[in-house]
Design a protein around this motif. Sequence first.
Motif, PDB file in Angstrom:
ATOM      1  N   ARG A 125      35.236  42.496   7.050  1.00 27.43           N
ATOM      2  CA  ARG A 125      35.693  41.219   6.489  1.00 27.43           C
ATOM      3  C   ARG A 125      36.745  40.587   7.413  1.00 27.43           C
ATOM      4  N   GLY A 126      37.669  41.401   7.910  1.00 27.65           N
ATOM      5  CA  GLY A 126      38.702  40.907   8.809  1.00 27.65           C
ATOM      6  C   GLY A 126      38.120  40.342  10.089  1.00 27.65           C
ATOM      7  N   LEU A 127      37.118  41.015  10.631  1.00 20.99           N
ATOM      8  CA  LEU A 127      36.473  40.552  11.863  1.00 20.99           C
ATOM      9  C   LEU A 127      35.770  39.216  11.646  1.00 20.99           C
ATOM     10  N   ILE A 128      35.072  39.081  10.535  1.00 22.03           N
ATOM     11  CA  ILE A 128      34.389  37.822  10.220  1.00 22.03           C
ATOM     12  C   ILE A 128      35.407  36.698  10.082  1.00 22.03           C
ATOM     13  N   LEU A 129      36.496  36.965   9.351  1.00 25.86           N
ATOM     14  CA  LEU A 129      37.515  35.933   9.164  1.00 25.86           C
ATOM     15  C   LEU A 129      38.203  35.573  10.480  1.00 25.86           C
ATOM     16  N   GLN A 130      38.383  36.545  11.352  1.00 24.08           N
ATOM     17  CA  GLN A 130      38.972  36.284  12.663  1.00 24.08           C
ATOM     18  C   GLN A 130      38.043  35.373  13.482  1.00 24.08           C
ATOM     19  N   THR A 169      36.652  29.874  15.535  1.00 31.32           N
ATOM     20  CA  THR A 169      35.690  28.770  15.618  1.00 31.32           C
ATOM     21  C   THR A 169      36.247  27.510  14.969  1.00 31.32           C
ATOM     22  N   LEU A 170      36.809  27.640  13.774  1.00 28.45           N
ATOM     23  CA  LEU A 170      37.353  26.478  13.077  1.00 28.45           C
ATOM     24  C   LEU A 170      38.534  25.871  13.827  1.00 28.45           C
ATOM     25  N   SER A 171      39.293  26.712  14.533  1.00 23.81           N
ATOM     26  CA  SER A 171      40.459  26.237  15.282  1.00 23.81           C
ATOM     27  C   SER A 171      40.072  25.330  16.447  1.00 23.81           C
ATOM     28  N   ARG A 172      38.821  25.364  16.858  1.00 27.68           N
ATOM     29  CA  ARG A 172      38.363  24.448  17.907  1.00 27.68           C
ATOM     30  C   ARG A 172      38.329  23.009  17.401  1.00 27.68           C
ATOM     31  N   TYR A 173      38.093  22.842  16.113  1.00 25.74           N
ATOM     32  CA  TYR A 173      37.901  21.524  15.525  1.00 25.74           C
ATOM     33  C   TYR A 173      39.030  21.073  14.605  1.00 25.74           C
ATOM     34  N   PHE A 174      39.802  22.026  14.101  1.00 19.41           N
ATOM     35  CA  PHE A 174      40.861  21.721  13.137  1.00 19.41           C
ATOM     36  C   PHE A 174      42.144  22.442  13.517  1.00 19.41           C
ATOM     37  N   GLU A 175      43.272  21.870  13.107  1.00 19.44           N
ATOM     38  CA  GLU A 175      44.532  22.602  13.161  1.00 19.44           C
ATOM     39  C   GLU A 175      44.693  23.224  11.776  1.00 19.44           C
ATOM     40  N   LEU A 176      44.471  24.522  11.700  1.00 19.89           N
ATOM     41  CA  LEU A 176      44.466  25.203  10.407  1.00 19.89           C
ATOM     42  C   LEU A 176      45.872  25.313   9.829  1.00 19.89           C
ATOM     43  N   SER A 177      45.988  25.052   8.533  1.00 21.01           N
ATOM     44  CA  SER A 177      47.256  25.201   7.827  1.00 21.01           C
ATOM     45  C   SER A 177      47.486  26.648   7.419  1.00 21.01           C
ATOM     46  N   ALA A 208      45.592  20.912   8.725  1.00 22.96           N
ATOM     47  CA  ALA A 208      46.624  19.885   8.825  1.00 22.96           C
ATOM     48  C   ALA A 208      46.047  18.621   9.460  1.00 22.96           C
ATOM     49  N   LEU A 209      45.102  18.814  10.395  1.00 23.87           N
ATOM     50  CA  LEU A 209      44.463  17.664  11.019  1.00 23.87           C
ATOM     51  C   LEU A 209      43.157  18.071  11.669  1.00 23.87           C
ATOM     52  N   ILE A 210      42.345  17.064  11.947  1.00 23.76           N
ATOM     53  CA  ILE A 210      41.092  17.267  12.678  1.00 23.76           C
ATOM     54  C   ILE A 210      41.374  16.938  14.129  1.00 23.76           C
ATOM     55  N   LYS A 211      41.035  17.835  15.021  1.00 20.51           N
ATOM     56  CA  LYS A 211      41.283  17.631  16.444  1.00 20.51           C
ATOM     57  C   LYS A 211      40.297  16.602  16.986  1.00 20.51           C
ATOM     58  N   LYS A 212      40.746  15.828  17.963  1.00 23.25           N
ATOM     59  CA  LYS A 212      39.870  14.861  18.605  1.00 23.25           C
ATOM     60  C   LYS A 212      39.057  15.580  19.659  1.00 23.25           C
ATOM     61  N   PHE A 213      37.783  15.281  19.724  1.00 20.86           N
ATOM     62  CA  PHE A 213      36.922  15.847  20.750  1.00 20.86           C
ATOM     63  C   PHE A 213      35.810  14.863  21.058  1.00 20.86           C
ATOM     64  N   ASN A 214      35.282  14.953  22.245  1.00 24.15           N
ATOM     65  CA  ASN A 214      34.196  14.081  22.682  1.00 24.15           C
ATOM     66  C   ASN A 214      32.869  14.755  22.457  1.00 24.15           C
ATOM     67  N   VAL A 215      31.896  13.954  22.090  1.00 24.92           N
ATOM     68  CA  VAL A 215      30.533  14.458  21.930  1.00 24.92           C
ATOM     69  C   VAL A 215      29.733  14.027  23.139  1.00 24.92           C
TER      70      VAL A 215
END
Length: 79
Positions: free
Chosen positions: A29-34, A39-47, A70-77
Amino acid sequence: MKKIVYTDNFEQANRIIEGEKSVLSDGCRGLILQDLSATLSRYFELSEPPKMTLTALEKGFGVTVEFSAALIKKFNVLK
């Protein structure tokens, strides 16, 4: 004499037993959450770190992932 059928109770008990066999270890479970956090940290600043809930279904599992950002990171597609 009327025959009593316990199909619903049997199926529910079977799902519970099967679910108990497949419960994730704390390490897994810890590995999955890590991995989810990375992955989520690439797109969001996690609170806070993501949370995951598993629910035994008739066939397999329902997986719910919850996180706050806290926010969605800006990224180019790229096209």
